[in-house]
Structures are given as structure tokens and as C-alpha cells.
Write an enzyme that holds these catalytic residues in place. Structure first.
Site, PDB file in Angstrom:
ATOM      1  N   THR A  45       0.182   2.514  -8.729  1.00 26.41           N
ATOM      2  CA  THR A  45       1.052   1.743  -9.619  1.00 26.41           C
ATOM      3  C   THR A  45       0.304   1.278 -10.859  1.00 26.41           C
ATOM      4  O   THR A  45       0.798   1.410 -11.991  1.00 26.41           O
ATOM      5  CB  THR A  45       1.608   0.511  -8.880  1.00 26.41           C
ATOM      6  N   TYR A 108      13.547   3.715  -4.438  1.00 23.85           N
ATOM      7  CA  TYR A 108      14.861   4.083  -4.988  1.00 23.85           C
ATOM      8  C   TYR A 108      15.835   4.605  -3.931  1.00 23.85           C
ATOM      9  O   TYR A 108      16.956   4.129  -3.850  1.00 23.85           O
ATOM     10  CB  TYR A 108      14.741   5.099  -6.133  1.00 23.85           C
ATOM     11  N   TYR A 134       1.003   2.245   1.791  1.00 27.23           N
ATOM     12  CA  TYR A 134       1.144   1.242   0.738  1.00 27.23           C
ATOM     13  C   TYR A 134       2.533   0.643   0.817  1.00 27.23           C
ATOM     14  O   TYR A 134       3.528   1.302   0.505  1.00 27.23           O
ATOM     15  CB  TYR A 134       0.895   1.905  -0.618  1.00 27.23           C
ATOM     16  N   ARG A 139       8.524  -3.451  -5.462  1.00 28.15           N
ATOM     17  CA  ARG A 139       8.735  -2.280  -6.318  1.00 28.15           C
ATOM     18  C   ARG A 139       9.594  -1.209  -5.647  1.00 28.15           C
ATOM     19  O   ARG A 139      10.365  -0.527  -6.305  1.00 28.15           O
ATOM     20  CB  ARG A 139       7.380  -1.666  -6.725  1.00 28.15           C
ATOM     21  N   LYS A 162      -2.217  -0.855   2.722  1.00 25.24           N
ATOM     22  CA  LYS A 162      -2.277  -1.826   1.622  1.00 25.24           C
ATOM     23  C   LYS A 162      -0.992  -2.629   1.703  1.00 25.24           C
ATOM     24  O   LYS A 162       0.095  -2.114   1.431  1.00 25.24           O
ATOM     25  CB  LYS A 162      -2.397  -1.103   0.275  1.00 25.24           C
ATOM     26  N   ILE A 204      -7.111  -4.190  -2.023  1.00 20.11           N
ATOM     27  CA  ILE A 204      -6.945  -3.145  -3.034  1.00 20.11           C
ATOM     28  C   ILE A 204      -6.548  -3.908  -4.287  1.00 20.11           C
ATOM     29  O   ILE A 204      -5.441  -4.415  -4.397  1.00 20.11           O
ATOM     30  CB  ILE A 204      -5.881  -2.111  -2.645  1.00 20.11           C
TER      31      ILE A 204
END
Length: 291
Positions: A45, A108, A134, A139, A162, A204
């Protein structure tokens, strides 16, 4: 895959025309290795992966791998919301010599927990590389629940997560439900010390671009038993962490890097630069350095 205590989610340096700038990439990598970074996460990202095409990602993977020369692990961000495309990216990263891959929760299309298990299991079966999951619901709009991570941890090459859910309760459940070889990393700089206190491995990080040595000092203090020193360093760093995320990532951290003499260029649309004074970084940085 030993990520160490601090993996840096590396920015992607751009030229004034918006192309990847490989000379700046080399300078950035050397800066990060010299300032406490134990592993590099490329094209995540913070690396503006949504704006990079496949060829640019492959080029970044290859370039960083060549610069690093096995001094620290290079983890390629190959996760997308398309399982088949994620497999292709992963296999190419493997062929280029990446030490591991990072797979984000599909964004999405918002799969349920069974869909996530199917997605990650399928990719894991198509590569020999170790995998860092992750989870970033802010997001991706979906949260990979602790039970899902625990189930996925049973797959041999899924080695770590993460966790950017912001939930210490969820992180605790994952730590309790996975084996000692499975590592939980904070995806939020400000939760590094709290996560360590419940048995997490490290972070991270975005802030490690500019305060990697200070973060390493905090982690080492905690792990050596000096919790008072670790807590003091955490509180000192906290306002800086907040400033780094006071505008869309990686806008503030690229600005911050320029202020310490590490140029990485601007950001690609739809992100935009902020005007001078749009974030309180300068004031907070000066206060931090003078504390």
C-alpha cells in the site's frame, strides 16, 4: 522467512514525470538498511501498488532484489482482489528471487471468510515462497477474522500476518490460536509496543523510513525487560506516528523523507500533494528531535 523486528513497507520513488526512479530507489534502500530495517516490503500500500502496472511491479521487485543482494529479506506485494492474477504475480516474484510474498485481503469484491480461505489457500498451493498475510479492513472493507488466520496458519508456507485491524483483542486471539512459528506483526506503528506486550513479533512499518533506529531501540528495550524505557520511547514517538498518517499514506511519509534529505518524489493520482503546512510534520519533527 525471517522478517525480523521491523519490516519497512517501502515507498516507491518517482521522478518528476511520475516514472519509477531507480537511482532514488537505491539510495532509499541503503538508507533503510542503515537505519534499522530488517526486511523490505515492496509494492505494498505504501508503495502505491494500486497505481503500478504489472511491468512496473516486476521491475521494482527485480531492482530491489538486486540492490539488497540478500542482506535482508525482500517481500513482494503480490496480493490483489483477483486470485488468478495474484498467482501470476506471485510466481513471477518467485522467479525473480523474492524471499517471500505479502498477500492483502481481497478488496472491493469483499469475500466472506470462506472465500478468503479459498483465495489464500489457492495462492499458497501455487508457490514455494513463504507468505505474509495482510489484514487491513480500513482499505479492503473486509476483516479477516482471527479464526480465519488461525485456520490459514496451518498451511506450511503461510508464516505470518500483518494485522492492521487496530484490534488488540483480535491480535491476541491469533497469537493464542497459532503455533510459536507463526508471527503476528502490527500494521500500525502506534500499536507496535502494545502488540509486543501481548506476544507479537514486531511491526511492518511506515514510520521506520525516518525513525527506524529509534523504533528498534524501543523494541529492544522492551525485549530486554526495560519496559519503562520502551514506554517512554513509545510516548515520544506517538505524535510523530500520528503526523505520518494525518493525510493519505504515503503522502506524509514522502514529505517527511524529503525533510531528512531522502528524495522519493511525489505521489501518483488519485493521491495529490498537500500544500506547505497541511500536516503538522515540521513542528512535530522539531519538537521530537529537541525532546
Amino acid at each position: 522467512m525471517e522478517l525480523g523486528q521491523i519490516g519497512t513497507a517501502m515507498v516507491t520513488p518517482f521522478s518528476k514525470t511520475g516514472n519509477i526512479e531507480y537511482d532514488l530507489t537505491e539510495k532509499l534502500v541503503e538508507h533503510l538498511i542503515a537505519t534499522g530495517t530488517d526486511s523490505l516490503i515492496v509494492c505494498g500500500t505504501t508503495g502505491e501498488s494500486p497505481t503500478l502496472n504489472h511491468d512496473e511491479k516486476f521491475s521494482m521487485f527485480s531492482n530491489v532484489i538486486e540492490i539488497v543482494r540478500k542482506r535482508i529479506p525482500v517481500i513482494a506485494g503480490t496480493g490483489t482482489f483477483n486470485t488468478a492474477e495474484s498467482v501470476k504475480l506471485t510466481q513471477r516474484a518467485e522467479n525473480l528471487g523474492a524471499d517471500g510474498i505479502m498477500l492483502v485481503t481481497p478488496y472491493y469484491n469483499r469475500p466472506d471468510q470462506n472465500g478468503m480461505i479459498a483465495h489464500f489457500s489457492h495462492i499458497a498451493a501455487e508457490t514455494a515462497l513463504p507468505i505474509l498475510l495482510y489484514n487491513i479492513p480500513g482499505r479492503s472493507a473486509v476483516n479477516m477474522q482471527a479464526e480465519t488466520v488461525i485456520e490459514l496458519s496451518k498451511i506450511k508456507n503461510i508464516r505470518a500476518v500483518k494485522e492492521a485491524s487496530g484490534s488488540l483483542e483480535q491480535m491476541s486471539k491469533i497469537i493464542s490460536g497459532t503455533g510459536d512459528s507463526f508471527k503476528v506483526y502490527s500494521g500500525d506503528d502506534a500499536l507496535t509496543l502494545p502488540l509486543l506486550s501481548i506476544g507479537g513479533e514486531g511491526v511492518i512499518s511506515v514510520a521506520s523510513h525516518i525513525v527506524g533506529l529509534e523504533m528498534k531501540e524501543m523494541i529492544n528495550a522492551y525485549k530486554s525487560g526495560d519496559t519503562v524505557k520502551a514506554a517512554t520511547l513509545h510516548r515520544k514517538l506517538l505524535s510523530l506516528f500520528q503526523a505520518i498518517f494525518s493525510a493519505p499514506n504515503p503522502v506524509p511519509i514522502k514529505y517527511a523523507l524529503s525533510k531528512i534529505g531522502i528524495e522519493t518524489g511525489g505521489v501518483r493520482m488519485p493521491l495529490t500533494e498537500f500544500g506547505e503546512g497541511s500536516i503538522p510534520f515540521d513542528e512535530i519533527w522539531n519538537r521530537y528531535k529537541n525532546a
